[in-house]
Design an enzyme around this catalytic site. Structure first.
Site, short mmCIF file in Angstrom:
data_model
loop_
_atom_site.label_atom_id
_atom_site.label_comp_id
_atom_site.label_asym_id
_atom_site.label_seq_id
_atom_site.Cartn_x
_atom_site.Cartn_y
_atom_site.Cartn_z
CD GLU A 39 -2.89 1.20 2.74
OE1 GLU A 39 -3.12 -0.03 3.18
OE2 GLU A 39 -3.90 2.11 2.84
NE ARG A 265 4.23 -8.20 10.81
CZ ARG A 265 3.75 -7.26 9.49
NH1 ARG A 265 2.45 -7.59 8.71
NH2 ARG A 265 3.84 -5.79 10.60
CE LYS A 275 2.53 0.13 4.60
NZ LYS A 275 3.11 0.10 3.97
P1 ATP Z 1 2.83 -2.17 7.96
O1 ATP Z 1 2.38 -3.09 9.08
O2 ATP Z 1 4.26 -1.96 7.74
O3 ATP Z 1 2.04 -1.25 8.01
P2 ATP Z 1 1.09 -3.49 5.52
O4 ATP Z 1 1.36 -4.95 5.94
O5 ATP Z 1 0.41 -2.53 6.16
O6 ATP Z 1 2.61 -3.25 6.52
P3 ATP Z 1 2.05 -3.32 2.63
O7 ATP Z 1 2.22 -2.35 1.89
O8 ATP Z 1 0.37 -4.29 2.98
O9 ATP Z 1 2.29 -3.27 4.29
O10 ATP Z 1 2.82 -4.65 2.64
C1 ATP Z 1 2.69 -5.54 1.57
C2 ATP Z 1 3.36 -6.95 1.55
O11 ATP Z 1 4.55 -6.81 2.42
C3 ATP Z 1 2.47 -7.23 2.15
O12 ATP Z 1 2.10 -8.82 0.97
C4 ATP Z 1 2.66 -7.52 3.80
O13 ATP Z 1 2.16 -9.12 4.17
C5 ATP Z 1 4.39 -7.97 3.27
N1 ATP Z 1 5.04 -7.30 4.91
C6 ATP Z 1 4.45 -6.09 5.47
N2 ATP Z 1 5.28 -6.08 6.58
C7 ATP Z 1 5.54 -7.61 6.66
C8 ATP Z 1 6.94 -7.94 8.01
N3 ATP Z 1 6.95 -7.78 8.48
N4 ATP Z 1 7.33 -9.41 7.23
C9 ATP Z 1 7.06 -10.37 5.62
N5 ATP Z 1 5.64 -8.84 5.36
C10 ATP Z 1 5.28 -8.43 5.43
MG MG Z 2 -1.08 -3.68 4.57
#
Ligand code: ATP
Ligand code: MG
Length: 565
Positions: A39, A265, A275
């Site tokens: 995102e 994760r 983020k």
């Molecule tokens: P955040 O919790 O940092 O906001 P998010 O999951 O909301 O992360 P996205 O931009 O939606 O952020 O993430 C894109 C992809 O990266 C998703 O498929 C998510 O599952 C993966 N991802 C995010 N954080 C991690 C992590 N700590 N370890 C592994 N994969 C991750």
């Molecule tokens: Mg997300």
């Protein structure tokens, strides 16, 4: 630490790759399509690197393809700056999506049609309950939910309301589109989840065209289907959403049947990988920006001098499983050191200088000595370094009254200057406050290059920089951003921000050849660590970031574990 085992080589095994091998063997799929779906509401961090390496790695290993898809369904929080930064970071990490760059916003019209399709099937309805009421009606893990009074409206009425939502006739929060599934479901995600909400915000790509935006749940699986993604890999928190993902795919006329699989994760000790939290650090000024070298963002790591190959190596060592854990940041640092040990040129720098005057070295003379660029690899060759009557050594390398195990310089003691000569400390000069300000030494001309013809042994070898030929520099030492292993386990993750996460040394000296390097080039400053030139450097101002110190705490942790077993 079981998370951190596994191999870095090809032929990797984990439950996802096993599943894919099986899908290919049984002919369920002929080719594999994965996607990385950020995102665009912040910068990528080391956690994302795990997902990027998994998705792009699988596509490479199985001859498939991996899409980069921006999940830009929330105009309120998204910006072009993030889209640009994310693309730069994925490329920097070493991956290429080729032509497969997609945006969820490109599918808005299709998603809208599918929403009308669900309404037509009596599988969705427009609800006028407020957000609070929806929450109250939803029930809890132990109590079933209740049906909304608007749940049983006619198809025509629902279509009319939905079209008016689309036309912008309602205020934000006035109504939503919900799936009509089961308010008594044991899975709360199936209790009539919201599919569309009203947002009168301008979208960075679609402008003011839309007044309603799909939720993650309504968008994600359908986007996967449109792109014919075969394996939609996401983190464990989405496991409970999978029944909804499948329900939508089952009930919509989508062109393909993607499947979602979840893995754990990456959580890293002494830092945060969210983020939202990283955004707070930036906005509240705890760091200087998204690319502050203390940040676990890919742009921060890049600025700090961490090579992308070290990140790939690190995340490649993490097990792809369903069990959550926290990986020691020391393992990450170990991977960085292991790579840089092979790839970095050696140089000499003095961070906290103490001046030495070599009384028996002729005034005005200087000479060039040969130094090895990388003892691990002869192909790096050698370079010339200038030696003269005045040099700097590290303040820590001298003690006036040394304890037993201190083998470096002390009054009357002889040590080796790396690549140069043996010197003996003859006199200690102090200021009025009693602080040592310089040392007078003598050198032995017969020990040129650092060996003595009479095989006289010295216990210490010190790095040094010529006072007349060296260049002044600023050096920024970075330490863990948080003192807690798991920041935020308590009330607020900011409570454990490390006040010593940045130490700036303004009076360092470096040998002149370090100024040859480009911004971002990493060198080993002998006995100190790996450093790279920061982009704040100017033509007359050298600034270096410490990428990582030399001391390998991971190796120590491993040795301790071994001695226990
Ligand atoms: P955040 O919790 O940092 O906001 P998010 O999951 O909301 O992360 P996205 O931009 O939606 O952020 O993430 C894109 C992809 O990266 C998703 O498929 C998510 O599952 C993966 N991802 C995010 N954080 C991690 C992590 N700590 N370890 C592994 N994969 C991750
Ligand atoms: Mg997300």
């Amino acid at each position: 630490m079981s998370e951190a085992e596994g191999s870095i080589d090809e032929g990797r095994r984990d439950f996802i790759r096993d599943l894919i091998r099986d899908d290919l063997a049984t002919g369920r799929h002929n080719s594999i399509v994965t996607r990385f779906p950020p995102e665009p509401n912040g910068y990528l961090h080391i956690g994302h690197a795990k997902s990027i390496c998994l998705n792009f790695g699988i596509a490479e290993e199985f001859g498939g393809r991996c899409h980069l898809r921006f999940d830009d369904t929330n105009p309120a929080k998204e910006e072009q700056e993030y889209i640009d930064a994310i693309q730069e970071d994925v490329r920097w990490l070493g991956f290429d999506w080729g032509e497969n760059l997609f945006f969820a916003s490109d599918y808005f019209a299709q998603l809208y049609d599918w929403a009308e399709h669900l309404i037509g099937q009596e599988m969705a309805y427009v609800d006028h309950l407020s957000a609070d009421e929806i929450r109250q009606y939803r029930g809890t893990l132990t109590e079933p939910g209740r049906n909304s009074p608007y749940r049983d409206r006619s198809v025509d009425e629902n279509l009319d309301f939905f079209r008016r939502m689309h036309a912008g006739e309602f205020a934000e929060g006035e109504c939503v589109l919900r799936a009509k599934i089961d308010m008594k479901s044991g899975n709360i995600n199936l209790r009539d989840p919201v599919l569309y909400r009203i947002l009168h915000a301008s979208h960075h790509r679609t402008g003011d065209t839309w007044h309603i935006y799909p939720t993650y749940d309504f968008a994600h699986g359908q986007e996967d289907a449109i792109e014919r993604v075969t394996h939609s890999l996401c983190t464990l928190e989405f496991a409970d959403h999978r029944p909804l993902y499948d329900w939508l795919i089952d009930n919509l006329p989508v062109p393909a049947r993607p499947r979602q699989y979840e893995f754990s994760r990456l959580n890293l000790s002494h830092t945060v990988v969210s983020k939202r939290k990283l955004m707070q650090l930036v906005e509240q000024g705890h760091v200087e920006g998204w690319d502050d070298p203390r940040m676990p963002t890919l742009s921060g790591l890049r600025r700090r001098g961490v090579p992308p190959a070290a990140i790939r190596d690190f995340v490649g060592r993490l097990a792809i499983t369903k069990s959550e854990g926290v990986v020691e940041i020391a393992l990450f640092e170990h991977c960085i050191r292991e790579l840089l040990n092979k790839t970095a040129q050696r140089r000499m720098a003095v961070l906290r200088p103490l001046k030495i005057i070599i009384d028996n070295y002729p005034e005005g003379r200087s000479e060039e000595l040969e130094a090895i660029n990388n003892p691990e690899d002869a192909s790096f060759g050698t370079r010339q370094i200038s030696f003269g009557r005045e040099i700097y050594i590290e303040r820590d390398d001298f003690m006036e009254d040394p304890p037993k195990k201190f083998f470096r310089l002390a009054p009357g003691r002889e040590v080796r200057l790396r690549y140069a000569y043996y010197i003996t400390c003859q006199e200690v000069i102090k200021d009025k406050a009693g602080k040592v300000v310089e040392l007078h030494c003598t050198y032995d001309p017969a020990t040129r290059g650092g060996t003595s013809p009479d095989r006289r042994k010295v216990k210490g070898t010190l790095h040094w920089v010529s006072a007349s030929k060296g260049l002044p520099a600023e050096v920024r030492l970075y330490n863990h951003l948080f003192t807690d292993v798991e920041p935020g386990a308590g009330d607020d993750f900011r409570d454990s921000l490390n006040p010593q996460s940045l130490e700036v040394l303004k009076n360092a000296w470096v040998e002149p050849s370090v100024s040859d390097g480009a911004i971002g080039d990493v060198m080993q400053f002998e006995r100190l660590g790996y450093f790279c030139r920061d982009r704040d450097s100017g033509p007359d101002k050298l600034i270096f970031n410490r990428t990582v110190a030399l001391r390998d705490t991971w190796a120590k942790i491993q040795a301790k574990e071994k001695s226990k077993s």
